[in-house]
Each structure stands twice: as structure tokens, then as C-alpha cells.
Design a protein around this motif. Structure first.
Motif, PDB file in Angstrom:
ATOM      1  N   SER A  74       0.856  -1.197   0.000  1.00 16.92           N
ATOM      2  CA  SER A  74       0.000   0.000   0.000  1.00 16.92           C
ATOM      3  C   SER A  74       0.883   1.235   0.000  1.00 16.92           C
ATOM      4  O   SER A  74       1.929   1.252   0.658  1.00 16.92           O
ATOM      5  N   THR A  75       0.469   2.243  -0.711  1.00 13.32           N
ATOM      6  CA  THR A  75       1.076   3.579  -0.556  1.00 13.32           C
ATOM      7  C   THR A  75       0.076   4.511   0.114  1.00 13.32           C
ATOM      8  O   THR A  75       0.303   5.015   1.208  1.00 13.32           O
ATOM      9  N   THR A 113      -3.190   4.145   1.381  1.00 12.36           N
ATOM     10  CA  THR A 113      -3.982   3.823   2.568  1.00 12.36           C
ATOM     11  C   THR A 113      -3.104   3.814   3.819  1.00 12.36           C
ATOM     12  O   THR A 113      -3.437   4.426   4.834  1.00 12.36           O
ATOM     13  N   PRO A 152      -9.000   5.070  -7.782  1.00 13.88           N
ATOM     14  CA  PRO A 152      -8.479   4.872  -6.425  1.00 13.88           C
ATOM     15  C   PRO A 152      -6.945   4.867  -6.404  1.00 13.88           C
ATOM     16  O   PRO A 152      -6.350   5.065  -5.348  1.00 13.88           O
TER      17      PRO A 152
HETATM   18  N1   CP Z   1      -6.265   3.151  -3.215  1.00 20.09           N
HETATM   19  C1   CP Z   1      -5.477   2.354  -2.466  1.00 20.09           C
HETATM   20  O1   CP Z   1      -5.935   1.523  -1.679  1.00 20.09           O
HETATM   21  O2   CP Z   1      -4.144   2.577  -2.659  1.00 20.09           O
HETATM   22  P1   CP Z   1      -2.980   1.792  -1.914  1.00 20.09           P
HETATM   23  O3   CP Z   1      -3.030   0.353  -2.383  1.00 20.09           O
HETATM   24  O4   CP Z   1      -1.714   2.493  -2.324  1.00 20.09           O
HETATM   25  O5   CP Z   1      -3.223   1.874  -0.440  1.00 20.09           O
END
Ligand code: CP
Length: 312
Positions: A58-59, A61, A272
Motif C-alpha cells: 500500500s502507498t 492507505t 483509487p
Molecule cells: N487506493 C489504495 O488503496 O491505494 P494503496 O493500495 O496504495 O493503499
């Protein structure tokens, strides 16, 4: 302030319109506070600890939750990669890990590769669990920030016409967003996906039960002039069991600048993120492109959630 009615945030269906309005107005307050000369909420969660337990990459979240906690004066326990660097690598169950983390943190933000994992953790947890994405299940806090972005840019949610495009079968963000949109009046959703990753029946049934109009389309170009919001998603290679199905789906729907120009002038483009090639960088300076602001809104929404869960 009346107490926040949720112990955990696991799925979008937990929110009704009144609760959504409370989260959004708190997010508005958080956004204003971050720009204020004298911050009111800078120490609101001083002494509280958030654990971020991410078994998948993840970045947005993870960092927005960690930033949110830091901006409210709280502290953070985190691991780069819980699948590899927590005792999950030695075979510890998720429920045992959750029980252990209950002793160390006041709230747990969890991302996991299996649908249903956040619910399983919540069942044994005495501290709030926030589902930060469970496999192809749900991503409720993403849906909250998505809806907040729609409300903020289009001025409301009733009557919105939205196209959801891309990986709708494994896409937890579109699943959670569909649940939330069904709370509002006269929303129309167009599902546009390769056949191998079409929207699942459970969501269509839910929309039918909530009298929300939906359509399945194959031609993105045809739908673009008729919507207020185009919500693009990545074809998620990591979720496909059959590699040939991924090959069939990838690259099918790309919102080029030429295609985006078919949208109404005041419509918005959302995603997203992360993206691969479904929105080329040439679209980024189109005034309708809202995906970077959308990601930033995640900070305000997550500050609001942490504040509401831990201080009311
Ligand atoms: N939109 C989202 O969940 O991005 P990440 O996977 O970077 O958290």
C-alpha cells in the motif's frame, strides 16, 4: 457529541446517510484545521496508539492513515510488510496476532489478502479494527473518501450518474462504493468491464434491493457523454487465478485524452490508484482529473474516522 455508533469499520454497509454526513462534516473540520494558524485537533489523540498491520502492499492507505494519526497527535506502530516481517511468517494466525496487538495498540488498521479477514480480526478484538482492504472483499475507507470527493466536487450525491470501469469483479473499491451509492436517491451506475471481470451478482442484487438503477455496458465511448463521474480502476494482475483471463482484460478500457473529451465539461475523472495504463499521464492536467485530490482527501477522511472512533 453523541458517541460514534461503530466499534469497527469493516464494510460499507455499516454506514447510513446520517453517519456518512457525520464523517464528512468531521472530515471538513479536519481539512480546515490543517490549514488553520491555531490547530484545534493537533493533540486530539495524544497518548493513543494506532497499529498499521498491512499484509499487502500500500502507498495511499497506509501512509494516509499514519499521517492522519500523526496529525492528530497520536503515535504509530507499523511494519513494512506484515506477511513477511510479522510472526505470520512463522505461521501465527491472524486472530492470534490480533489478540496480541490488542495489548499494544488502541486501534488496528489492517490490510489483508483474504476477503473476510477484517471481520475475523474484529470478532476477537477489543480495540477497533479498520478494514484497509481485505482481498477482493471491501475497502470501506476508500469508498468513504471516494464519496466525499464526489460530494465535494459535484456538490452532492443524489442524482449522480457514474461509470465504473475496469476490474469490477476483484475491485474492492468499486464494490464498497456501490454499497454506499445505494444509500442515495436517483443514482445511476454504469458497469463497464471486460467479461472476465464483470461486476459480481451480489452487488447487482443489493442495488436492485435498494432501487438503485444500474446498467452493464461494453462501449465506454458511448457512456462517457452521459455521466457525471468516470471511476477508472486498474486490472489487478495479482488477483487473477487464470493468467489468460488477465491477458484478455488488460488494456481493454483506456481513458485517453481524446476519450475524456467526450465527457461533459463539469464531469470528473476518479481512480483509487495505483494506475497502470488505464489513464495515461496526458489526462492529468485535464481539469476534470480529480484522482490526486481524491487520494489527498483520504487524509481528511481517515483523520475523521480515527478521531470519531477514538475520542467519542
Ligand atoms: N487506493 C489504495 O488503496 O491505494 P494503496 O493500495 O496504495 O493503499
Amino acid at each position: 457529541m453523541a458517541g460514534f455508533p461503530l466499534n469497527h469499520v469493516i464494510e460499507a454497509q455499516q454506514f447510513d446517510r446520517a453517519l456518512l454526513a457525520e464523517v464528512f462534516s468531521t472530515a471538513d473540520q479536519m481539512r480546515a484545521d490543517l490549514n488553520a494558524a491555531q490547530r484545534v485537533y493537533a493533540d486530539a489523540l495524544r497518548g493513543r496508539i494506532m497499529a498499521s498491520l498491512f499484509y499487502e502492499p500500500s502507498t495511499r492507505t497506509r501512509f494516509s492513515f499514519e499521517s492522519a494519526m500523526a496529525r492528530l497527535g497520536g503515535r504509530i506502530l507499523t511494519t513494512e510488510n506484515a506477511k513477511e516481517f510479522s510472526s505470520a511468517a512463522k505461521g501465527e494466525s491472524l486472530t492470534d496476532s490480533t489478540r496480541i496487538m490488542n495489548g499494544y495498540a488502541d486501534i488496528i488498521v489492517m490490510r489483508h489478502h483474504e476477503a473476510g479477514s477484517a471481520q475475523a480480526a474484529a470478532a476477537v478484538s477489543e480495540v477497533p479494527i479498520i478494514n484497509a482492504g481485505d482481498g477482493a472483499g471491501q475497502h470501506p475507507t476508500q469508498a468513504l473518501l471516494d464519496l466525499y470527493t464526489i460530494r465535494d466536487t459535484l456538490g452532492g450525491i443524489d442524482n449522480v450518474r457514474i461509470a465504473m470501469v475496469g476490474d469490477l469483479k476483484y475491485g474492492r473499491t468499486v464494490r464498497s462504493l456501490a454499497y454506499l451509492l445505494a444509500k442515495y436517491d436517483k443514482v445511476t451506475i454504469h458497469f463497464i468491464a471486460p467479461a472476465v471481470c464483470a461486476m459480481m451478482e451480489d452487488i447487482k442484487d443489493y442495488l436492485d434491493r435498494h432501487h438503485t438503477e444500474w446498467h452493464e455496458e461494453g462501449d465506454l465511448t458511448k457512456v462517457l457523454p452521459e455521466v457525471d463521474c468516470v471511476y477508472m480502476t486498474r486490472i489487478q494482475r495479482e488477483r487473477f487465478i487464470v493468467p489468460e483471463e488477465y491477458d484478455e482484460a488488460v488494456g481493454k478500457y483506456i481513458l485517453t485524452r481524446e476519450k475524456a473529451n467526450r465527457m461533459p465539461k463539469d464531469a470528473i475523472i476518479m481512480h483509487p490508484l495505483p494506475r497502470v495504463d488505464e489513464i495515461p499521464p496526458e489526462v492529468d492536467d485535464d481539469p476534470r482529473a480529480h484522482y490526486f485530490q481524491q487520494a489527498k482527501n483520504g487524509l481528511f477522511i481517515r483523520m475523521a474516522l480515527l478521531y470519531l472512533l477514538l475520542s467519542t
